[in-house]
Each structure stands twice: as structure tokens, then as C-alpha cells.
Design a protein around this motif. Structure first.
Motif, PDB file in Angstrom:
ATOM      1  N   ALA A  83       0.824  -1.213   0.000  1.00  0.00           N
ATOM      2  CA  ALA A  83       0.000   0.000   0.000  1.00  0.00           C
ATOM      3  C   ALA A  83       0.858   1.262   0.000  1.00  0.00           C
ATOM      4  O   ALA A  83       0.396   2.337  -0.403  1.00  0.00           O
ATOM      5  CB  ALA A  83      -0.921   0.002   1.221  1.00  0.00           C
ATOM      6  N   LEU A  84       2.095   1.145   0.412  1.00  0.00           N
ATOM      7  CA  LEU A  84       2.964   2.313   0.539  1.00  0.00           C
ATOM      8  C   LEU A  84       3.596   2.731  -0.794  1.00  0.00           C
ATOM      9  O   LEU A  84       3.797   3.923  -1.032  1.00  0.00           O
ATOM     10  CB  LEU A  84       4.061   2.002   1.567  1.00  0.00           C
ATOM     11  N   ALA A  85       3.881   1.783  -1.675  1.00  0.00           N
ATOM     12  CA  ALA A  85       4.583   2.074  -2.929  1.00  0.00           C
ATOM     13  C   ALA A  85       3.881   3.118  -3.802  1.00  0.00           C
ATOM     14  O   ALA A  85       4.518   4.079  -4.239  1.00  0.00           O
ATOM     15  CB  ALA A  85       4.836   0.794  -3.710  1.00  0.00           C
ATOM     16  N   PRO A  86       2.568   2.995  -4.070  1.00  0.00           N
ATOM     17  CA  PRO A  86       1.929   4.000  -4.921  1.00  0.00           C
ATOM     18  C   PRO A  86       1.880   5.388  -4.264  1.00  0.00           C
ATOM     19  O   PRO A  86       1.987   6.406  -4.954  1.00  0.00           O
ATOM     20  CB  PRO A  86       0.517   3.464  -5.169  1.00  0.00           C
ATOM     21  N   LEU A  87       1.769   5.418  -2.949  1.00  0.00           N
ATOM     22  CA  LEU A  87       1.743   6.709  -2.249  1.00  0.00           C
ATOM     23  C   LEU A  87       3.103   7.385  -2.322  1.00  0.00           C
ATOM     24  O   LEU A  87       3.190   8.614  -2.457  1.00  0.00           O
ATOM     25  CB  LEU A  87       1.319   6.499  -0.787  1.00  0.00           C
ATOM     26  N   LEU A  88       4.165   6.595  -2.240  1.00  0.00           N
ATOM     27  CA  LEU A  88       5.508   7.147  -2.398  1.00  0.00           C
ATOM     28  C   LEU A  88       5.712   7.640  -3.833  1.00  0.00           C
ATOM     29  O   LEU A  88       6.278   8.715  -4.058  1.00  0.00           O
ATOM     30  CB  LEU A  88       6.565   6.103  -2.043  1.00  0.00           C
ATOM     31  N   ALA A  89       5.234   6.850  -4.811  1.00  0.00           N
ATOM     32  CA  ALA A  89       5.377   7.223  -6.222  1.00  0.00           C
ATOM     33  C   ALA A  89       4.661   8.543  -6.525  1.00  0.00           C
ATOM     34  O   ALA A  89       5.162   9.355  -7.311  1.00  0.00           O
ATOM     35  CB  ALA A  89       4.852   6.105  -7.114  1.00  0.00           C
ATOM     36  N   GLU A  90       3.504   8.780  -5.892  1.00  0.00           N
ATOM     37  CA  GLU A  90       2.777  10.047  -6.076  1.00  0.00           C
ATOM     38  C   GLU A  90       3.614  11.237  -5.630  1.00  0.00           C
ATOM     39  O   GLU A  90       3.404  12.352  -6.082  1.00  0.00           O
ATOM     40  CB  GLU A  90       1.478  10.035  -5.256  1.00  0.00           C
ATOM     41  N   ARG A  91       4.557  10.984  -4.735  1.00  0.00           N
ATOM     42  CA  ARG A  91       5.406  12.051  -4.198  1.00  0.00           C
ATOM     43  C   ARG A  91       6.801  12.038  -4.824  1.00  0.00           C
ATOM     44  O   ARG A  91       7.719  12.639  -4.295  1.00  0.00           O
ATOM     45  CB  ARG A  91       5.483  11.910  -2.685  1.00  0.00           C
ATOM     46  N   GLY A  92       6.935  11.326  -5.938  1.00  0.00           N
ATOM     47  CA  GLY A  92       8.193  11.328  -6.680  1.00  0.00           C
ATOM     48  C   GLY A  92       9.252  10.377  -6.166  1.00  0.00           C
ATOM     49  O   GLY A  92      10.412  10.466  -6.562  1.00  0.00           O
ATOM     50  N   VAL A  93       8.898   9.449  -5.273  1.00  0.00           N
ATOM     51  CA  VAL A  93       9.851   8.476  -4.745  1.00  0.00           C
ATOM     52  C   VAL A  93       9.499   7.113  -5.343  1.00  0.00           C
ATOM     53  O   VAL A  93       8.515   6.488  -4.958  1.00  0.00           O
ATOM     54  CB  VAL A  93       9.805   8.412  -3.196  1.00  0.00           C
ATOM     55  N   ASP A  94      10.313   6.683  -6.315  1.00  0.00           N
ATOM     56  CA  ASP A  94      10.055   5.412  -6.989  1.00  0.00           C
ATOM     57  C   ASP A  94      10.946   4.336  -6.395  1.00  0.00           C
ATOM     58  O   ASP A  94      12.162   4.340  -6.594  1.00  0.00           O
ATOM     59  CB  ASP A  94      10.311   5.544  -8.495  1.00  0.00           C
ATOM     60  N   LEU A  95      10.326   3.427  -5.652  1.00  0.00           N
ATOM     61  CA  LEU A  95      11.044   2.300  -5.045  1.00  0.00           C
ATOM     62  C   LEU A  95      10.417   1.008  -5.539  1.00  0.00           C
ATOM     63  O   LEU A  95       9.202   0.940  -5.756  1.00  0.00           O
ATOM     64  CB  LEU A  95      10.953   2.357  -3.520  1.00  0.00           C
ATOM     65  N   SER A  96      11.249  -0.023  -5.691  1.00  0.00           N
ATOM     66  CA  SER A  96      10.720  -1.331  -6.087  1.00  0.00           C
ATOM     67  C   SER A  96       9.925  -1.926  -4.928  1.00  0.00           C
ATOM     68  O   SER A  96      10.027  -1.470  -3.782  1.00  0.00           O
ATOM     69  CB  SER A  96      11.861  -2.275  -6.479  1.00  0.00           C
ATOM     70  N   ARG A  97       9.185  -2.958  -5.229  1.00  0.00           N
ATOM     71  CA  ARG A  97       8.405  -3.649  -4.200  1.00  0.00           C
ATOM     72  C   ARG A  97       9.311  -4.170  -3.088  1.00  0.00           C
ATOM     73  O   ARG A  97       8.993  -4.071  -1.912  1.00  0.00           O
ATOM     74  CB  ARG A  97       7.649  -4.792  -4.866  1.00  0.00           C
ATOM     75  N   GLU A  98      10.483  -4.704  -3.480  1.00  0.00           N
ATOM     76  CA  GLU A  98      11.441  -5.227  -2.505  1.00  0.00           C
ATOM     77  C   GLU A  98      12.015  -4.110  -1.629  1.00  0.00           C
ATOM     78  O   GLU A  98      12.201  -4.287  -0.436  1.00  0.00           O
ATOM     79  CB  GLU A  98      12.577  -5.979  -3.213  1.00  0.00           C
ATOM     80  N   GLN A  99      12.311  -2.964  -2.257  1.00  0.00           N
ATOM     81  CA  GLN A  99      12.855  -1.837  -1.495  1.00  0.00           C
ATOM     82  C   GLN A  99      11.838  -1.319  -0.470  1.00  0.00           C
ATOM     83  O   GLN A  99      12.195  -0.996   0.654  1.00  0.00           O
ATOM     84  CB  GLN A  99      13.272  -0.705  -2.429  1.00  0.00           C
ATOM     85  N   VAL A 100      10.575  -1.257  -0.864  1.00  0.00           N
ATOM     86  CA  VAL A 100       9.528  -0.812   0.064  1.00  0.00           C
ATOM     87  C   VAL A 100       9.393  -1.809   1.206  1.00  0.00           C
ATOM     88  O   VAL A 100       9.284  -1.421   2.373  1.00  0.00           O
ATOM     89  CB  VAL A 100       8.175  -0.608  -0.665  1.00  0.00           C
ATOM     90  N   PHE A 101       9.428  -3.108   0.893  1.00  0.00           N
ATOM     91  CA  PHE A 101       9.332  -4.135   1.928  1.00  0.00           C
ATOM     92  C   PHE A 101      10.462  -3.982   2.945  1.00  0.00           C
ATOM     93  O   PHE A 101      10.240  -3.997   4.153  1.00  0.00           O
ATOM     94  CB  PHE A 101       9.365  -5.538   1.299  1.00  0.00           C
ATOM     95  N   ARG A 102      11.709  -3.823   2.448  1.00  0.00           N
ATOM     96  CA  ARG A 102      12.850  -3.649   3.357  1.00  0.00           C
ATOM     97  C   ARG A 102      12.729  -2.355   4.162  1.00  0.00           C
ATOM     98  O   ARG A 102      13.067  -2.319   5.339  1.00  0.00           O
ATOM     99  CB  ARG A 102      14.165  -3.663   2.580  1.00  0.00           C
TER     100      ARG A 102
END
Length: 107
Positions: free
Chosen positions: A25-44
Motif C-alpha cells: 500500500a505504501l509504494a503508490p503513495l511514495l510514487a505520487e510524491r516522486g519516490v520510486d522504489l521497487s516492491r522489494e525496497q519498500v518491503f525492506r
């Protein structure tokens, strides 16, 4: 003794307080703010304290979770013993002894 600092990471707790229980749930919210992280990076990022964290990522997390940086990280003192140098006084460590194997005479 050297004073060593450690960090307690409260991201998962802050997410739970906002009703976010899955890291995905966090990845798309980060992407909206210009922070593009992979699924693995968000998990870590959620499951373990990051060794490095960009200011953009920290700012995005604070915006998403409506919190301040000190709500996400708690700095603590973690004392660790440091090896003494040759000139310093301190309790001496016993030296390992060489083992001697004795065999019975076969005569």
C-alpha cells in the motif's frame, strides 16, 4: 567503552496507526510524491531500519503518515565494548594454551 548510537525504526507502527497493514500500500503513495522504489525496497524499508535514507523518502513518508521524522526514528545509545590497545590498562584476557597430545608408548 565507546558510545555507539543505534536507531529504532517505527515505520510499521506509524503505518498501522493509519490503517496501512500491507507494505504494498505504501509504494503508490511514495510514487505520487516522486519516490520510486521497487516492491522489494519498500518491503525492506518497512520491515527493517534503513542504513541510508534519502531526505526525499523521509519527507514523503512524513507527508503520507502525517508525522514528523522523530515519530519514525528513535535514536538510542547502544554501548559496545571496544578492544583495548596495547598501552591501555584493563583486565587481561587469558591466552589460549597450546594443546599437547600424548600417546601411550607402543613398546
Amino acid at each position: 567503552m565507546i558510545r555507539k548510537m543505534g536507531v529504532v525504526w517505527h515505520l510499521r507502527l506509524r503505518m498501522a496507526e493509519k490503517g496501512m497493514f500491507q507494505t504494498s500500500a505504501l509504494a503508490p503513495l511514495l510514487a505520487e510524491r516522486g519516490v520510486d522504489l521497487s516492491r522489494e525496497q519498500v518491503f525492506r524499508l518497512v520491515t527493517q531500519p534503513p542504513q541510508r535514507l534519502s531526505m526525499d523518502t523521509l519527507a514523503a513518508l512524513c507527508d503520507i503518515l502525517d508525522c514528523q521524522p522523530n515519530d519514525l526514528l528513535e535514536v538510542k545509545v547502544v554501548n559496545a565494548e571496544v578492544r583495548k590497545t596495547a598501552g591501555e590498562a584493563g583486565p587481561s584476557q587469558p591466552r589460549p594454551r597450546r594443546t599437547t597430545i600424548r600417546r601411550p608408548d607402543l613398546t
